[in-house]
Design an enzyme around this catalytic site. Structure first.
Site, PDB file in Angstrom:
ATOM      1  N   ASP A 163       2.658  -0.568   3.502  1.00 55.17           N
ATOM      2  CA  ASP A 163       2.974  -1.849   2.867  1.00 55.17           C
ATOM      3  C   ASP A 163       4.266  -1.719   2.057  1.00 55.17           C
ATOM      4  O   ASP A 163       4.339  -0.925   1.118  1.00 55.17           O
ATOM      5  CB  ASP A 163       1.784  -2.216   1.967  1.00 55.17           C
ATOM      6  CG  ASP A 163       1.834  -3.645   1.461  1.00 55.17           C
ATOM      7  OD1 ASP A 163       2.853  -4.312   1.649  1.00 55.17           O
ATOM      8  OD2 ASP A 163       0.822  -4.065   0.868  1.00 55.17           O
TER       9      ASP A 163
ATOM     10  N   GLY B 240       6.593  -9.924   7.517  1.00 52.51           N
ATOM     11  CA  GLY B 240       7.327 -10.597   8.598  1.00 52.51           C
ATOM     12  C   GLY B 240       8.828 -10.681   8.393  1.00 52.51           C
ATOM     13  O   GLY B 240       9.525 -11.370   9.138  1.00 52.51           O
TER      14      GLY B 240
ATOM     15  N   ASP C 150       0.712 -13.002   2.269  1.00 50.89           N
ATOM     16  CA  ASP C 150      -0.744 -12.781   2.218  1.00 50.89           C
ATOM     17  C   ASP C 150      -1.558 -14.036   2.535  1.00 50.89           C
ATOM     18  O   ASP C 150      -1.236 -15.139   2.097  1.00 50.89           O
ATOM     19  CB  ASP C 150      -1.152 -12.284   0.830  1.00 50.89           C
ATOM     20  CG  ASP C 150      -0.702 -10.848   0.595  1.00 50.89           C
ATOM     21  OD1 ASP C 150       0.081 -10.324   1.407  1.00 50.89           O
ATOM     22  OD2 ASP C 150      -1.148 -10.259  -0.408  1.00 50.89           O
TER      23      ASP C 150
HETATM   24  C1  GLA Z   1       0.037  -6.707  -0.382  1.00 51.19           C
HETATM   25  C2  GLA Z   1      -0.535  -6.832   1.037  1.00 51.19           C
HETATM   26  C3  GLA Z   1      -2.017  -7.111   0.947  1.00 51.19           C
HETATM   27  C4  GLA Z   1      -2.704  -5.976   0.184  1.00 51.19           C
HETATM   28  C5  GLA Z   1      -2.073  -5.807  -1.184  1.00 51.19           C
HETATM   29  C6  GLA Z   1      -2.575  -4.568  -1.904  1.00 51.19           C
HETATM   30  O1  GLA Z   1      -0.038  -7.909  -1.074  1.00 51.19           O
HETATM   31  O2  GLA Z   1       0.120  -7.850   1.736  1.00 51.19           O
HETATM   32  O3  GLA Z   1      -2.575  -7.227   2.244  1.00 51.19           O
HETATM   33  O4  GLA Z   1      -2.592  -4.795   0.919  1.00 51.19           O
HETATM   34  O5  GLA Z   1      -0.650  -5.693  -1.096  1.00 51.19           O
HETATM   35  O6  GLA Z   1      -1.974  -4.349  -3.124  1.00 51.19           O
END
Ligand code: GLA
Length: 401
Positions: free
Chosen positions: A151, A201, A222
Site C-alpha cells: 500500500d 489507481g 477506499d
Molecule cells: C489504505 C488502504 C486500505 C487499508 C488502509 C490501512 O487506506 O487503501 O485498504 O489497507 O490503508 O491503513
C-alpha cells in the site's frame, strides 16, 4: 506475484523442462482467477487481533465459505511492531506469534496474507518496508505468507514528493520502481506469493501493473459500506476491462457485503457487480457473527462462478437507460452473464424497465438462469423488468442466440 500471463500449459511445460535441465523452476502461477478470501480492514480496521484472524479462519471453514473458494485470510494494516538492531521487523502485541498464526491458517487448508507499504510507514503509521524490502520479503516467506498487499501510503510524501517535488513523471517512475523492487524481493524468496498493489489507481496502474509483477491492483480510493460509495466505484470501472485477465486483475477494493448501512438488495448488487467485474472477492465483514442472508449472498455458487470464470474476461457496461445499467460478461464455452442494475435512488418504488436483447447482440427468446432465485427464465426482447431500487437482475445464458 509474477505470473506474467501465458497459459498454465506453458508453465507446466517449462516446469518439466526445468526439472530435466536442473534449472530452478519458473515462478508458480498464482491468481489465475481473481483471489477469494477475507481481509481484516473493512470491519476491524486498526483493532484487528490474532484472535479475530483465528475467528475468521475458523468461520471460513465452518460456514462453508472455504468450500466455495474463499481461501486467503489477509491481515491488513496494524500488525507491525518495531525493527530490532538487525533491521528485522517484529510483530506488535496484537500478533504475538505470526509463524504460529500462519501454521494455524494453513492447518485449515487456507492461505495467509499480509500487508506493508513501500514507504517508511504504513497508512496507519506502523513500520513499513522502505530500505528493508528483501529482509521483509524473506520474513514473510519464513512465516509462510501467501499474499502481500503493498500500500503506497507514506511513500508518496517521504520519497515521491521529497525527491521530485515538481516532477510528476519522476514521481511515477519512483513509484513503479518501488513496486518492482518488492516484486523482485518476493520472487527471490522462491515462494509463490500473490502480489496486490494498492496505490488507489494512480497513473493508470492497470497499464503498468502487470509489468511490475502485480497480480492485482486497486483501481480506486477506499471503499466504504454505503451504496453511494459502492456505486461510485462501480462507475469508475467502466473502460478497464481490457486490462484484466488470468494472473492480473483490476481490484475495485474489498467487499463491504454485510457491513455498514447496505441493505440486502445493495449487498446483492455489490456482490453481483464485483463478480461481473472479475474482482477479487475478499469478504470484509465479521464472519463469525454474520447473518444467514449475508452468508447466502457470499456463498452463492452461481455468482461466484461468474467471478471465477476461467476465461477471465471482465464484464463491460453494454448500455445505460436512465438509472438502469446493463452489463454483460463473456464466459467460457460461449456463455454470457447479464446484469441489470437499478441504480435509481428512490428506495421505495420499483422501476419498470425494458431490456433490449437486440442491443446485446441477441435475437429472439433466450433461455437463462436467474442467479439469485435459481429459477430458469425466458428472456424476450424488450421485455419489461421490475427491479427494485438498488437491486439487480443477474442471469446466465448458457447458449446465447
Ligand atoms: C489504505 C488502504 C486500505 C487499508 C488502509 C490501512 O487506506 O487503501 O485498504 O489497507 O490503508 O491503513
Amino acid at each position: 506475484m509474477r505470473f506474467r500471463g501465458g497459459l498454465p500449459l506453458a508453465v507446466l511445460t517449462l516446469t518439466a523442462l526445468a526439472a530435466f535441465s536442473q534449472e530452478p523452476a519458473p515462478p508458480q502461477a498464482v491468481a489465475l482467477t481473481p483471489p477469494m478470501g477475507w481481509n481484516s480492514w473493512n470491519y476491524f480496521h486498526g483493532n484487528v487481533t490474532e484472535q479475530d484472524v483465528h475467528g475468521a479462519a475458523d468461520a471460513l471453514v465452518s460456514t462453508g465459505m472455504k468450500d466455495v473458494g474463499y481461501v486467503y485470510v489477509n491481515i491488513d494494516d496494524t500488525w507491525e511492531g518495531e525493527r530490532d538492531a538487525n533491521g528485522v521487523l517484529h510483530t506488535n502485541s496484537k500478533f504475538p506469534d505470526m509463524k504460529a498464526l500462519a501454521d494455524y491458517v494453513h492447518s485449515k487448508g487456507l492461505k495467509l496474507g499480509i500487508y506493508s507499504s513501500p514507504g517508511p510507514k504504513t497508512c496507519a503509521g506502523y513500520a513499513a518496508s522502505l530500505g528493508h524490502e528483501q529482509q521483509d520479503a524473506e520474513l514473510y516467506a519464513s512465516w509462510g505468507v501467501d499474499y502481500l498487499k503493498y500500500d503506497l501510503c507514506s511513500f508518496r510524501g517521504a520519497v515521491m514528493d521529497a525527491q521530485a517535488p515538481n516532477d510528476k513523471a519522476e514521481q511515477m517512475r519512483a513509484m513503479e520502481a518501488a513496486y518492482t523492487k518488492m516484486d523482485k524481493a518476493l520472487e527471490a524468496t522462491g515462494r509463490p506469493i500473490v502480489y496486490s498493489l494498492c496505490q488507489y489507481g494512480w497513473d493508470a496502474v492497470w497499464e503498468w501493473g502487470p509489468g511490475v509483477g502485480a497480480n492485482l491492483w486497486r483501481t480506486t480510493g477506499d471503499i466504504q459500506p454505503n451504496w453511494d460509495r459502492v456505486y461510485a466505484i462501480l462507475e469508475e470501472q467502466a473502460g478497464l476491462a481490457k486490462y484484466a485477465g488470468p494472473g492480473h486483475w483490476n481490484d475495485p477494493d474489498m467487499l463491504e457485503v454485510g457491513n455498514g448501512k447496505l441493505t440486502l438488495a445493495e449487498n446483492r448488487s455489490h456482490f453481483s457487480m464485483w463478480a461481473m467485474l472479475a474482482a477479487p472477492l475478499l469478504a470484509g465483514n465479521d464472519l463469525p457473527h454474520m447473518k444467514p442472508e449475508i452468508l447466502g449472498i457470499l456463498t452463492n455458487r452461481d455468482v461466484i462462478a461468474i467471478d471465477q470464470d476461467r476465461l477471465g474476461r471482465e464484464g463491460t457496461r453494454a448500455y445505460a437507460d436512465g438509472e438502469v445499467e446493463v452489463w454483460t460478461r463473456q464466459l467460457a464455452g460461449g456463455a454470457m452473464a447479464i446484469a441489470v442494475l437499478n441504480a435509481g435512488s428512490d428506495r421505495y418504488s420499483s422501476h419498470p424497465f425494458h431490456l433490449s436483447l437486440e442491443r446485446l447482440g441477441m435475437h429472439g427468446a433466450q433461455q437463462a438462469k436467474n442467479l439469485w432465485t435459481g429459477k430458469e427464465v425466458t428472456l424476450t426482447d424488450d421485455m419489461p423488468l421490475e427491479i427494485a431500487s438498488h437491486d439487480i437482475l443477474l442471469v446466465r445464458i448458457a447458449t446465447p442466440k
